[in-house]
Design a protein around this motif. Structure first.
Motif, PDB file in Angstrom:
ATOM      1  N   ASP A 153      45.522  40.850  44.796  1.00  0.00           N
ATOM      2  CA  ASP A 153      45.732  39.424  44.600  1.00  0.00           C
ATOM      3  C   ASP A 153      44.404  38.693  44.884  1.00  0.00           C
ATOM      4  O   ASP A 153      43.995  38.586  46.046  1.00  0.00           O
ATOM      5  N   GLY A 158      40.260  38.528  38.069  1.00  0.00           N
ATOM      6  CA  GLY A 158      41.234  38.391  36.981  1.00  0.00           C
ATOM      7  C   GLY A 158      40.598  38.926  35.714  1.00  0.00           C
ATOM      8  O   GLY A 158      40.438  38.230  34.723  1.00  0.00           O
ATOM      9  N   THR A 186      37.243  33.015  27.338  1.00  0.00           N
ATOM     10  CA  THR A 186      36.480  34.212  27.700  1.00  0.00           C
ATOM     11  C   THR A 186      35.050  34.091  27.178  1.00  0.00           C
ATOM     12  O   THR A 186      34.077  34.366  27.889  1.00  0.00           O
ATOM     13  N   ASP A 219      42.160  42.722  39.314  1.00  0.00           N
ATOM     14  CA  ASP A 219      43.295  42.136  38.621  1.00  0.00           C
ATOM     15  C   ASP A 219      44.566  42.518  39.370  1.00  0.00           C
ATOM     16  O   ASP A 219      44.614  43.528  40.055  1.00  0.00           O
TER      17      ASP A 219
HETATM   18  C1  SAM Z   1      43.313  34.241  31.437  1.00  0.00           C
HETATM   19  S1  SAM Z   1      43.331  35.971  31.850  1.00  0.00           S
HETATM   20  C2  SAM Z   1      41.571  36.302  31.808  1.00  0.00           C
HETATM   21  C3  SAM Z   1      41.230  37.729  31.435  1.00  0.00           C
HETATM   22  C4  SAM Z   1      39.730  37.986  31.208  1.00  0.00           C
HETATM   23  N1  SAM Z   1      38.945  37.710  32.378  1.00  0.00           N
HETATM   24  C5  SAM Z   1      39.221  37.162  30.054  1.00  0.00           C
HETATM   25  O1  SAM Z   1      38.489  36.193  30.284  1.00  0.00           O
HETATM   26  O2  SAM Z   1      39.557  37.488  28.897  1.00  0.00           O
HETATM   27  C6  SAM Z   1      43.707  35.905  33.608  1.00  0.00           C
HETATM   28  C7  SAM Z   1      43.793  37.260  34.297  1.00  0.00           C
HETATM   29  O3  SAM Z   1      44.065  37.028  35.697  1.00  0.00           O
HETATM   30  C8  SAM Z   1      44.988  38.000  36.164  1.00  0.00           C
HETATM   31  N2  SAM Z   1      45.671  37.471  37.346  1.00  0.00           N
HETATM   32  C9  SAM Z   1      46.709  36.611  37.415  1.00  0.00           C
HETATM   33  N3  SAM Z   1      47.051  36.365  38.696  1.00  0.00           N
HETATM   34  C10 SAM Z   1      46.204  37.096  39.460  1.00  0.00           C
HETATM   35  C11 SAM Z   1      46.052  37.269  40.864  1.00  0.00           C
HETATM   36  N4  SAM Z   1      46.835  36.615  41.730  1.00  0.00           N
HETATM   37  N5  SAM Z   1      45.077  38.095  41.320  1.00  0.00           N
HETATM   38  C12 SAM Z   1      44.277  38.765  40.434  1.00  0.00           C
HETATM   39  N6  SAM Z   1      44.366  38.639  39.089  1.00  0.00           N
HETATM   40  C13 SAM Z   1      45.317  37.814  38.609  1.00  0.00           C
HETATM   41  C14 SAM Z   1      45.903  38.251  34.973  1.00  0.00           C
HETATM   42  O4  SAM Z   1      46.578  39.497  35.089  1.00  0.00           O
HETATM   43  C15 SAM Z   1      44.918  38.177  33.798  1.00  0.00           C
HETATM   44  O5  SAM Z   1      44.414  39.448  33.496  1.00  0.00           O
END
Ligand code: SAM
Length: 226
Positions: free
Chosen positions: A96, A49, A27, A70
């Motif tokens: 998604d 995400g 992050t 998300d």
């Molecule tokens: C590694 S975390 C990153 C969170 C934040 N952006 C950070 O950098 O701290 C990945 C994020 O992607 C989301 N995610 C996973 N699959 C997804 C999808 N198909 N569409 C949208 N978001 C998704 C998860 O719920 C999670 O919140």
């Protein structure tokens, strides 16, 4: 409920409920790359995400108009609250990946997708959905590479994506270039394997994904719509 200061930004308050990704080195690396971009009050930013929304809120503080997507309702609730308590406006959208913003284009797309290789190719449910990404770690990365051109503003749009070298940096660069973008690595950081990688080290070694290493390199890839 956790409220803590997370970024270099002064007095940044972040609530991270259980099940929502706690901002980590990836992050911060992505945030550092984002701060190098020119962001004005006309810049439209998409945080794909968003998790706790830490990057979305930071982009809003820099003056951008921000949309945060998300697939997790808990993450969106956290992102919405974190924008509110920090006095920022962030549009949150459930869905998604880019399906949540169909037909829209952005000046800057930032994404820290799930990228950890995991036994099984089905997208997981629960907390692991924030990091597990199929047997090669590319379930989400490949989809983002294909979808990026359609959400970037023509000729100026920029994608910033962070992921581990364990999930294949060369492959990401090749896919982005095949999609018509100019892509390069713009930042990197080496760190010891975290809890998740350590817990599946034998499986990762069996698949030849980590050799004898106990550290991984995170990279930030910057891709531009020509
Ligand atoms: C590694 S975390 C990153 C969170 C934040 N952006 C950070 O950098 O701290 C990945 C994020 O992607 C989301 N995610 C996973 N699959 C997804 C999808 N198909 N569409 C949208 N978001 C998704 C998860 O719920 C999670 O919140």
């Amino acid at each position: 409920m956790t409220v803590q200061s997370l970024t270099s930004a002064p007095r940044f308050r972040c609530w991270i409920p259980p099940g929502v990704y706690r901002p980590q080195t990836d992050t911060r690396l992505l945030g550092r790359a984002m701060r190098r971009e020119r962001i004005t009050s006309r810049t439209e930013v998409l945080d794909l995400g968003t998790g706790s929304g830490v990057l979305a809120v930071e982009a809003a503080r820099m003056g951008a108009r921000v949309t945060a997507v998300d697939i997790s309702w808990q993450a969106l609730a956290a992102a919405w609250c974190n924008a509110l308590v920090n006095g920022q406006t962030v549009r949150v959208r459930h869905g998604d990946l880019t399906s949540a913003v169909q037909g829209r284009r952005f000046d800057l797309v930032v994404t820290n997708p799930p990228y950890v290789p995991a036994p099984g190719d089905i997208p997981p449910r629960g907390r692991a959905r924030a990091w597990d990404a199929g047997t090669d770690g590319r379930l989400l990365i490949d989809r983002i590479c294909s979808a990026a051109p359609a959400v970037l503003r023509p000729t100026t749009g920029i994608l910033l994506m962070v992921h581990s070298q364990v999930s294949g940096v060369g492959e990401t660069l090749a896919r982005l270039r095949a999609a018509g973008l100019r892509a390069q690595v713009v930042d990197r950081a080496r760190l010891p394997f975290g809890r998740v990688l350590r817990s599946r080290l034998a499986w990762l070694r069996e698949r030849g994904l980590v050799a004898d290493r106990t550290t991984e390199e995170l990279v930030v890839i910057r891709a531009v719509q020509p």
